[in-house]
Design an enzyme around this catalytic site. Sequence first.
Site, PDB file in Angstrom:
ATOM      1  N   CYS A 156      13.376   9.660   9.431  1.00  0.00           N
ATOM      2  CA  CYS A 156      13.198   9.146  10.784  1.00  0.00           C
ATOM      3  C   CYS A 156      14.511   9.010  11.537  1.00  0.00           C
ATOM      4  O   CYS A 156      14.530   9.059  12.772  1.00  0.00           O
ATOM      5  CB  CYS A 156      12.483   7.796  10.748  1.00  0.00           C
ATOM      6  SG  CYS A 156      13.271   6.573   9.674  1.00  0.00           S
ATOM      7  N   GLU A 188       8.926  13.632  17.624  1.00  0.00           N
ATOM      8  CA  GLU A 188       9.448  13.726  16.262  1.00  0.00           C
ATOM      9  C   GLU A 188       8.779  14.882  15.523  1.00  0.00           C
ATOM     10  O   GLU A 188       7.555  14.978  15.469  1.00  0.00           O
ATOM     11  CB  GLU A 188       9.193  12.411  15.523  1.00  0.00           C
ATOM     12  CG  GLU A 188       9.879  12.313  14.187  1.00  0.00           C
ATOM     13  CD  GLU A 188       9.761  10.914  13.594  1.00  0.00           C
ATOM     14  OE1 GLU A 188      10.759  10.405  13.074  1.00  0.00           O
ATOM     15  OE2 GLU A 188       8.656  10.334  13.659  1.00  0.00           O
ATOM     16  N   LYS A 230       0.840  -1.196   0.000  1.00  0.00           N
ATOM     17  CA  LYS A 230       0.000   0.000   0.000  1.00  0.00           C
ATOM     18  C   LYS A 230       0.873   1.242   0.000  1.00  0.00           C
ATOM     19  O   LYS A 230       1.702   1.433   0.898  1.00  0.00           O
ATOM     20  CB  LYS A 230      -0.930   0.029   1.212  1.00  0.00           C
ATOM     21  CG  LYS A 230      -1.853   1.242   1.228  1.00  0.00           C
ATOM     22  CD  LYS A 230      -2.682   1.321   2.480  1.00  0.00           C
ATOM     23  CE  LYS A 230      -3.507   2.601   2.496  1.00  0.00           C
ATOM     24  NZ  LYS A 230      -2.647   3.820   2.533  1.00  0.00           N
ATOM     25  N   GLU A 237       9.092  -0.212  11.467  1.00  0.00           N
ATOM     26  CA  GLU A 237      10.201   0.753  11.409  1.00  0.00           C
ATOM     27  C   GLU A 237       9.551   2.111  11.625  1.00  0.00           C
ATOM     28  O   GLU A 237       8.867   2.632  10.748  1.00  0.00           O
ATOM     29  CB  GLU A 237      10.931   0.659  10.062  1.00  0.00           C
ATOM     30  CG  GLU A 237      12.312   1.288  10.079  1.00  0.00           C
ATOM     31  CD  GLU A 237      12.283   2.764   9.748  1.00  0.00           C
ATOM     32  OE1 GLU A 237      12.411   3.571  10.716  1.00  0.00           O
ATOM     33  OE2 GLU A 237      12.130   3.113   8.589  1.00  0.00           O
TER      34      GLU A 237
END
Length: 505
Positions: A309, A405, A199, A275
């Site tokens: 990330c 983040e 996806k 992840e």
Amino acid sequence: MSSQDTAETITDGLRGATATEEVPARRLLINGELVDADRTYASLNPATGEVLGQAPEATVEQATAAVAAARQAFDATDWPTNTALRIRCLDQLHRALVEHRDELAALTIAEVGATPALTQGAQLDQPIAIVRYYADLLKDYPMTEDLGNIESRGMLHHRWVEKEAAGVVAAIIAYNYPNQLALAKLAPALAAGCTIVLKAAPDTPLVTLALGELIANHTDIPAGVVNVLSSSDPAVGAALTTDAGVDMVTFTGSTPTGRAIMAAASGTLKRVFLELGGKSAAIILDDADFNMAAIFASFSMVTHAGQGCALTSRLLVPKSHHDEIVELIKTNFSHVRYGDPTDPKTYMGPLISAKQRDKVDGMVKRAVAAGANLVTGGEKVDPGFFYTPTLLTNVDPDSEIAQEEVFGPVLTVIGYDDDDDAVRIANNSIYGLSGAVFGSQDRAVALARRIRTGTFSINGGNYFSPDAPFGGYKQSGIGREMGVAGLEEFLESKTFAVPFTGDNA
């Protein structure tokens, strides 16, 4: 092909695009067929805010059909056991990616906001190399292991282990490096013998659908082995995580979404690879080359507008050298050229969307309101979704900007007293994806070993490559992508035993 040229139309419909050209609507890949959806949604060019092209809005029913196709291909064909076929198909996929590299690069620049330089690395060329790596690894990887004999109940028994594909995989990726994330899941899953439903990220569907077109038109991958979907409806991704026909979910994205996927997959005890996010720290020791460390800290933080990330968004500096290092960072940020990502001279492109830019800007404003000092940056730039390189000091290590983040070009500087204090601050995070340290090598290595992260750069060393496992500790994820470990994420181990007769040693 120049990144500013219109890419030529090619026979399979894969096209590139300039910053102003709208590309044709793409199609889903389900059970070996390129199919349309009843509705489409717009993918925007983040450098202009204009519509780049239309992506099919896959439905939950189409996701279910894709899983059924993958299930059938796994259960009823020889794909999981035909190693020679899998090697041939990976070779074909690699060749197709190489042959259509320029078209893919143009599309990646236009849809992702990547610069041409980034397409020469983790945005495209490195992902292509991942396919080559797993095609080669599969040729030599031992799918069996002899365990020898044991004595039990007065008899000898011979044992061995065989590796088998984990089954049907649902792969859900993020928008920031869509080629890297897709191929780092596709290539090892296919090498292992799995079938897959991939996806695309809602913000970058076109480039991932282009991979599906290449697979359909340029490889012998059997129908149902690879299915590619795009949708802006969260229900489609949710359906993949709960479908009983899926054996494993591999996801790259935010930690909150990862938690939700893990919970959803628990109902059928699916294997889960995650992840997730990071809030990595770069530590400058007092015996480091400050100028070199500042260059690394500055320019890595604004790579792809901070949408990475593993980027080191916390910079820990000795308090005795705080102002000196801050001045170096400020100067470096002033030299960052941002703007049109089709321009080869551009270093930093846009954020992916207005929503993401608003999130970044909101976090910066809240940090300043909480007492942080805005040294430079903190500005939106139009048209498109640009945000200036931003440097914050006087940051509380426990504050939102130091703990959450940001996913934007924002660097926070935190002072520390000594090495122990630096380690404590670096480990003061729910995340554990990456990190960096600068200083005399023995001291730097010793400090790096004390930081709870899955990857680490010492004095600018680059660990990121197809053969190197990548993943995190703590809430940065579960499992490892790339390398031999990346293949083994998609394998099961089956142990056999037979009475030893002398002929089966």
